[in-house]
Design a protein around this motif. Structure first.
Motif, PDB file in Angstrom:
ATOM      1  N   UNK A  22      -9.239 -49.996 -33.586  1.00 46.40           N
ATOM      2  CA  UNK A  22      -9.001 -50.958 -34.662  1.00 46.40           C
ATOM      3  C   UNK A  22      -7.511 -51.014 -34.919  1.00 46.40           C
ATOM      4  N   UNK A  23      -7.044 -52.137 -35.470  1.00 35.38           N
ATOM      5  CA  UNK A  23      -5.626 -52.218 -35.800  1.00 35.38           C
ATOM      6  C   UNK A  23      -5.382 -51.646 -37.193  1.00 35.38           C
ATOM      7  N   UNK A  24      -4.117 -51.568 -37.587  1.00 36.81           N
ATOM      8  CA  UNK A  24      -3.738 -50.927 -38.850  1.00 36.81           C
ATOM      9  C   UNK A  24      -4.339 -51.638 -40.061  1.00 36.81           C
ATOM     10  N   UNK A  25      -4.367 -52.960 -40.051  1.00 33.55           N
ATOM     11  CA  UNK A  25      -4.917 -53.674 -41.213  1.00 33.55           C
ATOM     12  C   UNK A  25      -6.424 -53.442 -41.336  1.00 33.55           C
ATOM     13  N   UNK A  26      -7.123 -53.378 -40.209  1.00 35.24           N
ATOM     14  CA  UNK A  26      -8.565 -53.087 -40.257  1.00 35.24           C
ATOM     15  C   UNK A  26      -8.814 -51.677 -40.790  1.00 35.24           C
ATOM     16  N   UNK A  27      -7.987 -50.727 -40.371  1.00 34.67           N
ATOM     17  CA  UNK A  27      -8.130 -49.356 -40.867  1.00 34.67           C
ATOM     18  C   UNK A  27      -7.810 -49.292 -42.360  1.00 34.67           C
ATOM     19  N   UNK A  29      -8.199 -51.714 -44.605  1.00 32.84           N
ATOM     20  CA  UNK A  29      -9.314 -52.304 -45.355  1.00 32.84           C
ATOM     21  C   UNK A  29     -10.522 -51.375 -45.346  1.00 32.84           C
ATOM     22  N   UNK A  30     -10.758 -50.690 -44.227  1.00 32.05           N
ATOM     23  CA  UNK A  30     -11.873 -49.750 -44.155  1.00 32.05           C
ATOM     24  C   UNK A  30     -11.658 -48.601 -45.133  1.00 32.05           C
ATOM     25  N   UNK A  31     -10.442 -48.090 -45.194  1.00 33.48           N
ATOM     26  CA  UNK A  31     -10.147 -46.984 -46.111  1.00 33.48           C
ATOM     27  C   UNK A  31     -10.283 -47.419 -47.562  1.00 33.48           C
ATOM     28  N   UNK A  32      -9.829 -48.636 -47.872  1.00 29.04           N
ATOM     29  CA  UNK A  32      -9.920 -49.125 -49.254  1.00 29.04           C
ATOM     30  C   UNK A  32     -11.345 -49.482 -49.658  1.00 29.04           C
ATOM     31  N   UNK A  33     -12.175 -49.882 -48.702  1.00 28.25           N
ATOM     32  CA  UNK A  33     -13.546 -50.268 -49.047  1.00 28.25           C
ATOM     33  C   UNK A  33     -14.456 -49.059 -49.196  1.00 28.25           C
ATOM     34  N   UNK A  34     -14.306 -48.085 -48.298  1.00 30.87           N
ATOM     35  CA  UNK A  34     -15.170 -46.902 -48.371  1.00 30.87           C
ATOM     36  C   UNK A  34     -14.473 -45.714 -47.705  1.00 30.87           C
ATOM     37  N   UNK A  35     -14.099 -44.767 -48.520  1.00 34.93           N
ATOM     38  CA  UNK A  35     -13.415 -43.567 -48.016  1.00 34.93           C
ATOM     39  C   UNK A  35     -14.313 -42.790 -47.051  1.00 34.93           C
ATOM     40  N   UNK A  36     -15.615 -42.728 -47.334  1.00 34.97           N
ATOM     41  CA  UNK A  36     -16.539 -41.990 -46.468  1.00 34.97           C
ATOM     42  C   UNK A  36     -16.681 -42.652 -45.101  1.00 34.97           C
ATOM     43  N   UNK A  37     -16.810 -43.979 -45.087  1.00 34.78           N
ATOM     44  CA  UNK A  37     -16.897 -44.697 -43.810  1.00 34.78           C
ATOM     45  C   UNK A  37     -15.612 -44.519 -43.008  1.00 34.78           C
ATOM     46  N   UNK A  42     -12.842 -42.160 -38.337  1.00 37.66           N
ATOM     47  CA  UNK A  42     -11.768 -41.346 -37.759  1.00 37.66           C
ATOM     48  C   UNK A  42     -12.350 -40.115 -37.067  1.00 37.66           C
ATOM     49  N   UNK A  43     -13.350 -39.505 -37.669  1.00 39.83           N
ATOM     50  CA  UNK A  43     -13.992 -38.323 -37.074  1.00 39.83           C
ATOM     51  C   UNK A  43     -14.621 -38.666 -35.717  1.00 39.83           C
ATOM     52  N   UNK A  44     -15.223 -39.843 -35.610  1.00 37.95           N
ATOM     53  CA  UNK A  44     -15.827 -40.263 -34.346  1.00 37.95           C
ATOM     54  C   UNK A  44     -14.774 -40.559 -33.281  1.00 37.95           C
ATOM     55  N   UNK A  45     -13.545 -40.838 -33.712  1.00 38.64           N
ATOM     56  CA  UNK A  45     -12.466 -41.140 -32.773  1.00 38.64           C
ATOM     57  C   UNK A  45     -11.773 -39.890 -32.242  1.00 38.64           C
TER      58      UNK A  45
END
Length: 94
Positions: A22-27, A29-37, A42-45
């Motif tokens: 994923x690119x930086x903006x997608x990461x 938005x993912x962090x801002x929407x759900x810290x657990x997700x 990141x753990x899966x990566x």
């Protein structure tokens, strides 16, 4: 990190996209929407195998010399290609 020690590297756009998928903006938005997700993603990566091309550069600041490492490129390992290369090197020695 390799088997000998830990090295901190700087990684930028294209290499980061390859590593995380994923690119930086997608990461962001993912962090801002759900810290657990975000943490799960990141753990899966982690613990995936890639071929890194890294540049080491010595820099001095206030009389202190440090080595900075920057990732130039990341690519998946092509085991078949690498095995063929090694086999050709072994055959050339025989």
């Amino acid at each position: 990190m390799d088997h000998t020690e830990q090295v901190r590297v700087n990684i930028f756009n294209d290499a980061g996209n390859t590593l995380l998928g994923k690119n930086a903006s997608e990461m962001f938005h993912l962090k801002n929407s759900s810290e657990d997700e975000y943490k799960d993603y990141v753990r899966k990566s982690t613990y995936k195998t890639f071929l890194f091309r890294i540049r080491a550069k010595s820099e001095s600041y206030n009389g202190e010399t440090r080595v900075r490492y920057n990732v130039m490129s990341i690519s998946p390992i092509d085991y078949v290609k690498d095995a063929e290369y090694l086999l050709s090197k072994i055959n050339s020695l025989l």
